[in-house]
Scaffold this motif. Structure first.
Motif, short mmCIF file in Angstrom:
data_model
loop_
_atom_site.label_atom_id
_atom_site.label_comp_id
_atom_site.label_asym_id
_atom_site.label_seq_id
_atom_site.Cartn_x
_atom_site.Cartn_y
_atom_site.Cartn_z
N THR A 3 0.80 -1.32 0.12
CA THR A 3 -0.02 0.03 0.03
C THR A 3 0.80 1.35 0.03
O THR A 3 2.04 1.14 0.46
CB THR A 3 -0.75 -0.10 1.07
N THR A 4 0.21 2.53 -0.41
CA THR A 4 1.23 3.58 -0.70
C THR A 4 0.39 4.76 -0.52
O THR A 4 -0.88 4.73 -0.39
CB THR A 4 1.85 3.75 -2.34
N CYS A 5 1.08 5.90 -0.28
CA CYS A 5 0.55 7.29 -0.25
C CYS A 5 1.49 8.18 -0.64
O CYS A 5 2.72 7.66 -0.85
CB CYS A 5 -0.13 7.58 1.04
N GLY A 6 1.35 9.42 -1.02
CA GLY A 6 1.93 10.35 -1.52
C GLY A 6 1.92 11.44 -0.73
O GLY A 6 0.67 11.96 -0.23
N TRP A 66 10.03 5.13 3.64
CA TRP A 66 9.91 6.39 2.81
C TRP A 66 10.66 6.66 2.02
O TRP A 66 12.19 6.60 2.03
CB TRP A 66 10.20 7.41 4.09
N ILE A 67 10.27 7.33 0.88
CA ILE A 67 11.21 7.36 -0.41
C ILE A 67 10.97 8.88 -1.01
O ILE A 67 9.81 9.52 -1.26
CB ILE A 67 10.44 6.37 -1.63
N GLY A 68 12.12 9.75 -1.07
CA GLY A 68 12.00 10.80 -1.87
C GLY A 68 12.04 10.69 -3.42
O GLY A 68 12.93 9.90 -3.94
N VAL A 69 11.28 11.39 -3.78
CA VAL A 69 11.08 11.20 -5.34
C VAL A 69 11.31 12.58 -5.92
O VAL A 69 10.11 13.38 -6.13
CB VAL A 69 9.90 10.54 -5.82
N PRO A 70 12.32 13.17 -6.23
CA PRO A 70 12.49 14.59 -6.93
C PRO A 70 12.13 14.59 -8.28
O PRO A 70 12.62 13.71 -9.00
CB PRO A 70 14.19 14.84 -6.78
N LYS A 71 11.32 15.70 -8.75
CA LYS A 71 11.00 15.72 -10.14
C LYS A 71 12.13 16.44 -10.86
O LYS A 71 12.53 16.01 -12.27
CB LYS A 71 10.08 16.85 -10.35
N TYR A 72 13.16 17.05 -10.23
CA TYR A 72 14.22 17.66 -10.97
C TYR A 72 15.52 17.33 -10.15
O TYR A 72 15.51 17.64 -8.62
CB TYR A 72 14.09 19.32 -11.06
N SER A 73 16.48 16.76 -10.75
CA SER A 73 17.72 16.84 -9.91
C SER A 73 18.95 17.10 -10.89
O SER A 73 19.13 16.57 -12.02
CB SER A 73 17.96 15.52 -9.23
N PHE A 94 5.66 8.09 -0.32
CA PHE A 94 6.53 8.70 -1.39
C PHE A 94 6.33 10.29 -1.05
O PHE A 94 5.42 10.82 -0.69
CB PHE A 94 6.01 8.87 -2.97
N LEU A 95 7.65 10.94 -1.07
CA LEU A 95 7.62 12.40 -0.56
C LEU A 95 8.23 13.04 -2.00
O LEU A 95 9.13 12.56 -2.63
CB LEU A 95 8.80 12.77 0.83
N ASP A 96 7.42 14.20 -2.06
CA ASP A 96 7.75 15.09 -3.23
C ASP A 96 9.09 15.73 -2.92
O ASP A 96 9.24 16.75 -2.02
CB ASP A 96 6.67 15.99 -3.57
N LEU A 104 3.30 11.42 -15.03
CA LEU A 104 4.83 10.87 -15.26
C LEU A 104 5.35 10.82 -13.83
O LEU A 104 6.66 11.31 -13.59
CB LEU A 104 5.49 12.09 -16.06
N GLU A 105 4.53 10.77 -12.84
CA GLU A 105 5.03 10.36 -11.57
C GLU A 105 4.10 9.64 -10.86
O GLU A 105 2.98 9.15 -11.25
CB GLU A 105 5.20 11.58 -10.85
N PRO A 106 4.55 8.77 -9.71
CA PRO A 106 3.49 7.95 -8.99
C PRO A 106 2.24 8.57 -8.67
O PRO A 106 2.08 9.77 -8.57
CB PRO A 106 4.15 7.47 -7.71
N TYR A 107 0.83 7.95 -8.93
CA TYR A 107 -0.29 8.23 -8.92
C TYR A 107 -0.61 9.11 -7.53
O TYR A 107 -1.23 10.29 -7.45
CB TYR A 107 -1.50 7.07 -8.89
N PRO A 108 -0.27 8.67 -6.42
CA PRO A 108 -0.68 9.48 -5.17
C PRO A 108 0.14 11.04 -5.23
O PRO A 108 -0.52 12.00 -4.81
CB PRO A 108 -0.09 8.75 -4.00
N LEU A 109 1.40 10.83 -5.58
CA LEU A 109 2.02 12.11 -5.68
C LEU A 109 1.57 13.00 -6.90
O LEU A 109 1.67 14.35 -6.80
CB LEU A 109 3.64 12.00 -6.02
#
Length: 383
Positions: free
Chosen positions: A68-71, A204-211, A149-151, A329-334
């Motif tokens: 199970t997930t959340c953003g 807990w996973i950081g998912v940066p859009k830009y890096s 997922f953390l933005d 273009l990113e996980p659904y909850p984010l």
């Protein structure tokens, strides 16, 4: 009437538009040359990935139940009024697509909000952003889900906290400063838990859009003009990921000054800070391309997650399950959390109007004073 979004050049001088269009032709040619160069070197770089042991596939991981997930995402806005500033910061959590057998329930509310008026002050935005980040972290550690997922990068909270605490010294009488100082220890505790990820049933996973980071590119000697995500988007096939490796070290040591905190909470906060600084040096980074229509996704995680094949498999499985729609273009909850918080800056002017009307109903003086002093002339914000 044609919507403004469909008339991008409507307010620009005709000569300026012509010059921009002419320059865009040159730029498109340059981009094309760079893409052709990337394609020509693709096989050679994929081979380098294999030989380095970094190239992995989903099939290499153990089978795990669908997690199970959340953003979690946030936003802040500062409405600059004539007489005062209206400040708001929010954080929201959105649950992901759940497995068919999921029965757990996460009660409302799944958000945090801060709203206040402040005197005019340049430091307000930095303080509001730190409050936003702190509320995001508190929501993340309270989420009863397997993968959260953390933005953004896992290093971002420390940067924003440090900026805010430095600015707070210049504006100690702001309500925002008082609020941030009061909650800083709780924010640091949540941040420590996210970085430590000690519980095996939480990730807990950081998912940066830009890096712009180049952990892999620097190791393999790839061109410096392109970051890892740009290169790996063209190198990874769907279902492939890179083996986790340490985060690129900062140019200057991590730092967070807490001198502004009261004596009664400063020792505990400083202990948390020191633990956080140590954990930041253990962050691991991986890139994963879940679908053919998606770019490579940068994942930042604790060493305890990256070093456990079952926990890493759960993260990869979660990302694949939440990236099933071509339009996202990113996980659904984010994606949903991002859409929600983007509307904060649009909502602030409406809230200002509500305040004006409520005040006007009980105002004994000239009502023009209300609408003049609560007139907004600029909205600042960010995420």
């Amino acid at each position: 009437m044609i919507p403004e979004a469909e008339r991008p050049f409507a307010e620009l001088p005709a000569g300026l538009v012509e010059e921009l269009l002419e320059q865009s032709g040159t730029l498109s040619h340059r981009v094309g040359e760079e893409l052709r160069a990337l394609r020509a070197a693709r096989q050679e770089r994929r081979q380098a990935l294999r030989e380095s042991g970094l190239l992995q596939r989903e099939g290499d991981l153990p089978a795990v139940p669908v997690p199970t997930t959340c953003g979690v995402d946030g936003a802040y806005a500062v409405e600059r009024l004539i007489a005062t500033d209206l400040v708001a910061a929010v954080a929201v959590a959105v649950e992901g697509l759940t497995p068919p057998s999921e029965t757990r329930h996460w009660p409302e509310p799944r958000h945090r909000a801060y709203m206040q008026t402040e005197r005019h002050e340049e430091e307000t935005g930095a303080l509001a952003r730190a409050v936003m980040i702190g509320m995001e972290l508190e929501l993340a550690v309270q989420a009863p889900h397997d993968v959260v997922f953390l933005d953004g990068s896992l290093t971002t909270p420390l940067i924003y906290f440090n900026q805010a605490m430095n600015r707070a010294r210049e504006a100690p009488d702001l309500r925002l400063t008082e609020f941030l100082v009061k909650h800083m220890e709780g924010y640091l505790l949540a941040y420590r838990d996210v970085l430590k990820a000690q519980r095996t049933d939480r990730a807990w996973i950081g998912v940066p859009k830009y890096s712009v980071r180049r952990e892999i590119g620097r190791q393999l000697g790839w061109p410096e003009r392109l970051d890892d995500r740009a290169l790996l988007t063209g190198l990874l096939e769907p279902g492939e990921f890179t083996a986790p490796r340490p985060l690129e070290p900062p140019r200057q040591p991590w730092h967070l000054q807490l001198e502004l905190l009261p004596d009664r909470i400063r020792p505990g906060a400083e202990k948390l800070r020191d633990e956080i600084l140590s954990l930041l040096n253990e962050i691991q980074v991986a890139y994963y391309r879940p679908r053919a229509w998606l770019p490579a996704v940068r994942l930042e995680m604790s060493r305890s997650i990256a070093g456990n094949m079952a926990r890493l498999a759960s993260v990869i499985q979660a990302l694949r399950a939440q990236c099933s729609a071509p339009g996202m273009l990113e996980p659904y909850p984010l994606y949903l959390a991002d859409r929600m918080v983007k509307h904060l800056s649009r909502a602030i002017p409406a809230l200002r109007q509500v305040m004006s009307q409520q005040l006007a109903e009980t105002w004994a003086g000239d009502v023009d004073d209300i609408f003049l002093n609560l007139h907004g002339y600029r909205t600042e914000g960010g995420r």
